[in-house]
Design an enzyme around this catalytic site. Sequence first.
Site, PDB file in Angstrom:
ATOM      1  N   CYS A  15     -15.377 -15.577  -9.741  1.00 16.83           N
ATOM      2  CA  CYS A  15     -16.587 -16.120 -10.339  1.00 16.83           C
ATOM      3  C   CYS A  15     -17.410 -16.755  -9.222  1.00 16.83           C
ATOM      4  CB  CYS A  15     -16.230 -17.167 -11.372  1.00 16.83           C
ATOM      5  SG  CYS A  15     -14.956 -16.639 -12.519  1.00 16.83           S
ATOM      6  N   ARG A  36     -19.917 -11.284  -7.549  1.00 19.68           N
ATOM      7  CA  ARG A  36     -18.553 -11.790  -7.688  1.00 19.68           C
ATOM      8  C   ARG A  36     -18.072 -11.790  -9.134  1.00 19.68           C
ATOM      9  NH1 ARG A  36     -16.761 -15.023  -3.222  1.00 19.68           N
ATOM     10  NH2 ARG A  36     -15.286 -15.965  -4.648  1.00 19.68           N
ATOM     11  N   TRP A  51     -16.353 -14.148 -14.229  1.00 21.75           N
ATOM     12  CA  TRP A  51     -15.547 -12.935 -14.384  1.00 21.75           C
ATOM     13  C   TRP A  51     -14.347 -13.365 -15.221  1.00 21.75           C
ATOM     14  CZ3 TRP A  51     -10.594 -11.146 -13.008  1.00 21.75           C
ATOM     15  CH2 TRP A  51     -10.421  -9.767 -13.045  1.00 21.75           C
ATOM     16  N   ASN A  61     -13.724 -21.841 -10.619  1.00 19.10           N
ATOM     17  CA  ASN A  61     -13.223 -20.517 -10.231  1.00 19.10           C
ATOM     18  C   ASN A  61     -11.715 -20.619 -10.097  1.00 19.10           C
ATOM     19  OD1 ASN A  61     -15.849 -19.773  -9.931  1.00 19.10           O
ATOM     20  ND2 ASN A  61     -15.804 -19.596  -7.708  1.00 19.10           N
ATOM     21  N   GLY A  62     -10.990 -19.581 -10.490  1.00 15.10           N
ATOM     22  CA  GLY A  62      -9.529 -19.610 -10.340  1.00 15.10           C
ATOM     23  C   GLY A  62      -8.838 -19.634 -11.686  1.00 15.10           C
ATOM     24  N   GLU A  99      -9.043   6.843  -0.875  1.00 13.93           N
ATOM     25  CA  GLU A  99     -10.230   5.983  -0.884  1.00 13.93           C
ATOM     26  C   GLU A  99     -11.379   6.681  -1.628  1.00 13.93           C
ATOM     27  OE1 GLU A  99     -10.887   3.066  -0.471  1.00 13.93           O
ATOM     28  OE2 GLU A  99     -13.015   2.943  -0.039  1.00 13.93           O
ATOM     29  N   LYS A 154     -13.187   5.160  -4.950  1.00 10.24           N
ATOM     30  CA  LYS A 154     -14.646   4.962  -5.046  1.00 10.24           C
ATOM     31  C   LYS A 154     -15.187   5.615  -6.308  1.00 10.24           C
ATOM     32  CE  LYS A 154     -15.224   2.447  -2.864  1.00 10.24           C
ATOM     33  NZ  LYS A 154     -14.372   1.849  -1.880  1.00 10.24           N
ATOM     34  N   GLU A 203     -14.085   3.866  -9.524  1.00  8.52           N
ATOM     35  CA  GLU A 203     -14.601   2.498  -9.584  1.00  8.52           C
ATOM     36  C   GLU A 203     -16.049   2.443 -10.080  1.00  8.52           C
ATOM     37  OE1 GLU A 203     -14.599   0.884  -5.633  1.00  8.52           O
ATOM     38  OE2 GLU A 203     -14.272  -1.141  -6.345  1.00  8.52           O
ATOM     39  N   HIS A 230       4.088  20.218  -6.792  1.00  7.56           N
ATOM     40  CA  HIS A 230       5.203  19.448  -7.369  1.00  7.56           C
ATOM     41  C   HIS A 230       4.787  18.749  -8.658  1.00  7.56           C
ATOM     42  CE1 HIS A 230       7.694  20.333  -3.932  1.00  7.56           C
ATOM     43  NE2 HIS A 230       6.674  19.999  -3.147  1.00  7.56           N
ATOM     44  N   LYS A 271     -16.224  -8.627  -6.889  1.00  8.36           N
ATOM     45  CA  LYS A 271     -16.152  -8.317  -5.471  1.00  8.36           C
ATOM     46  C   LYS A 271     -14.934  -8.928  -4.808  1.00  8.36           C
ATOM     47  CE  LYS A 271     -17.645  -6.675  -1.618  1.00  8.36           C
ATOM     48  NZ  LYS A 271     -17.437  -5.214  -1.457  1.00  8.36           N
TER      49      LYS A 271
HETATM   50  O1  M6R Z   1     -11.720  -8.473   0.131  1.00 10.61           O
HETATM   51  P1  M6R Z   1     -10.572  -7.512   0.186  1.00 10.61           P
HETATM   52  O2  M6R Z   1     -10.744  -6.444   1.206  1.00 10.61           O
HETATM   53  O3  M6R Z   1      -9.247  -8.216   0.357  1.00 10.61           O
HETATM   54  O4  M6R Z   1     -10.543  -6.834  -1.237  1.00 10.61           O
HETATM   55  C1  M6R Z   1      -9.531  -5.934  -1.595  1.00 10.61           C
HETATM   56  C2  M6R Z   1      -9.906  -5.115  -2.813  1.00 10.61           C
HETATM   57  O5  M6R Z   1     -10.128  -5.953  -3.925  1.00 10.61           O
HETATM   58  C3  M6R Z   1     -11.159  -4.283  -2.581  1.00 10.61           C
HETATM   59  O6  M6R Z   1     -11.043  -3.474  -1.462  1.00 10.61           O
HETATM   60  C4  M6R Z   1     -11.452  -3.390  -3.812  1.00 10.61           C
HETATM   61  O7  M6R Z   1     -10.445  -2.439  -3.952  1.00 10.61           O
HETATM   62  C5  M6R Z   1     -12.823  -2.731  -3.667  1.00 10.61           C
HETATM   63  N1  M6R Z   1     -13.632  -3.023  -4.802  1.00 10.61           N
HETATM   64  C6  M6R Z   1     -12.772  -1.263  -3.544  1.00 10.61           C
HETATM   65  O8  M6R Z   1     -14.036  -0.707  -3.408  1.00 10.61           O
END
Ligand code: M6R
Length: 611
Positions: free
Chosen positions: A2, A27, A75, A100-101, A484, A488, A491, A507, A606
Amino acid sequence: MCGIVGAIAERNVTAILVEGLKRLEYRGYDSAGVTLLDNHGRLERRRRLGKVSELAHALQEQPLAGKLGIAHTRWATHGAPSEANAHPHFSGEQVAVVHNGIIENHEVLRERLIGLGYVFTSQTDTEVIAHLLHHTLKELPDIADALKATVKQLHGAYGLAAICMAQPDRLVAARSGSPLVIGLGLGENFLASDQLALRQVTDRFVYLEEGDIAEIRRESVQIWDASGAVVQRENVQYHEGAEAADKGIYRHFMLKEIHEQPKVVQRTLEGRLGQNQVLVQAFGPQAAELFAKVRNVQIVACGTSYHAGMVARYWLEELASIPCQVEVASEFRYRKVMVQPDTLFVSISQSGETADTLAALRNAKQMGYLGSLAICNVGISSLVRESDLTLLTQAGPEIGVASTKAFTTQLVALMLLTLSLGQVHGTLAPAQEALLVEELRRLPVRLGEALAMDTTVEHISELFAEKHHTLFLGRGAQFPVAMEGALKLKEISYIHAEAYPAGELKHGPLALVDSDMPVVTVAPNNELLEKLKSNLQEVRARGGELIVFADAEANFTDEVGVHVVAMPHIIDALAPILYTVPLQLLSYYVAVLRGTDVDQPRNLAKSVTVE
Ligand code: M6R
């Protein structure tokens, strides 16, 4: 996850708080709220479900004004996204709190507070903090004293801010497991969970440390550490330009950040390359001595950063002959790890505040590792502060939730680590290091060439508009690149995407392949190319549509059902960095076609500062 903003000034701070929230919205964006102590000395609040723009709209219709205020973008963790669960939370309209937390003992506290007559209006863990603070103020009328006593009863993680009707001259804050920064102004001061929120009003910051409590007034700031002693924290001047807060000519932050890659890769290399060698001291003055002792590497990270670590394993073993293990932080932190002697613990993180990665580092420090290295994009993050060595990726602030430029700069940093270890151990021939250094210098140009394929990839993205599932294939160091690419796509476009090492196809996953399942492949011209081609034949034979990003000399032909995109030629070791770019563009354009929220995809945030 958050975002928090707070302000105390001689002027109306509403616009400052809302602008701060907009900058933090990446965030968390389930709901947003703001509380001001108005000119009649009352706490007034507006909260809205949805984005900060909804809140801004509400404030236009029903304006609020005040010289002291706190605000939050959420969030959801405890309680669904709703107006009632949005922060700030009140107790008796006398105390307002943003947080936050996660407060792990919130249920016990809630029961106790209900017993004391408090009525809860939300399902959040945060509301217990508001009532607890309210209750403590009866015994300890000074809000800073009351906050110190309150946080002693909280278990879990928090970055929190509070204001109280009876003390209109101050704002208080506490940090434990979730970052907070104070912004210093002239006759006014600010608070936020990320300095980015305050760059509109100041460039001078004080970062709170774990366990700190702060009292922020217009003219002064007082900080106490976890033991209750008054402490001075460093005053940091922030130099970076305002480049991050603005999309410039781009429609989305993600596209802007993809296109920034040549520049930020260049920046990540700057000052770290000698004529023919990597400058090992870039990792810190004691790096050469520590690296000489390293016999193993353990990498820990989450999400995209984990994929960067997986690529690095291929590099470390092949180029530096150093055994390497890679694990996601959420598993590593709860596993009984058998630490090999002389193992360097490497954490990778864009934010440096990811809860699992940070917890893994903290555990690792008790486990007998040789030392810790953080590869991180945020110099003032907890991960950096708590690691022995640091190499900063110079990606600049990344706003899009989908990580792009952070990943490629992490890969560059990990290549620098590989070459440094190979150099110090003598396992990498000087001529090979010199060649790789030269190729690294050319990398920004190669990335520019890959970005020039933007329109070609945009056309290809049309193939995915109506699809529900995709497969990404790669072999060797391109397997994590495929992972990756799949991350992407899922996501931001919400298409189900899975990545496999191409050799695993038969397999199991081959059973899924039909004309409705596009298969994306990254195919540099290396010793695995012929094997990869055979795997792709297996897909074609089942009617699967192939999208192949291939080296121009890899002899792939465009034909019905096979779409080939020719990539600039690059030395194999650096191919994972280059081949990432078209996959980023592909997911971006697919998401745009499907009309999703590219920069703020649903359910995500984020910086994942909760477990
Ligand atoms: O800030 P960080 O690199 O530690 O974050 C790790 C993941 O949360 C981050 O890479 C997440 O998977 C991304 N949204 C992917 O695009």
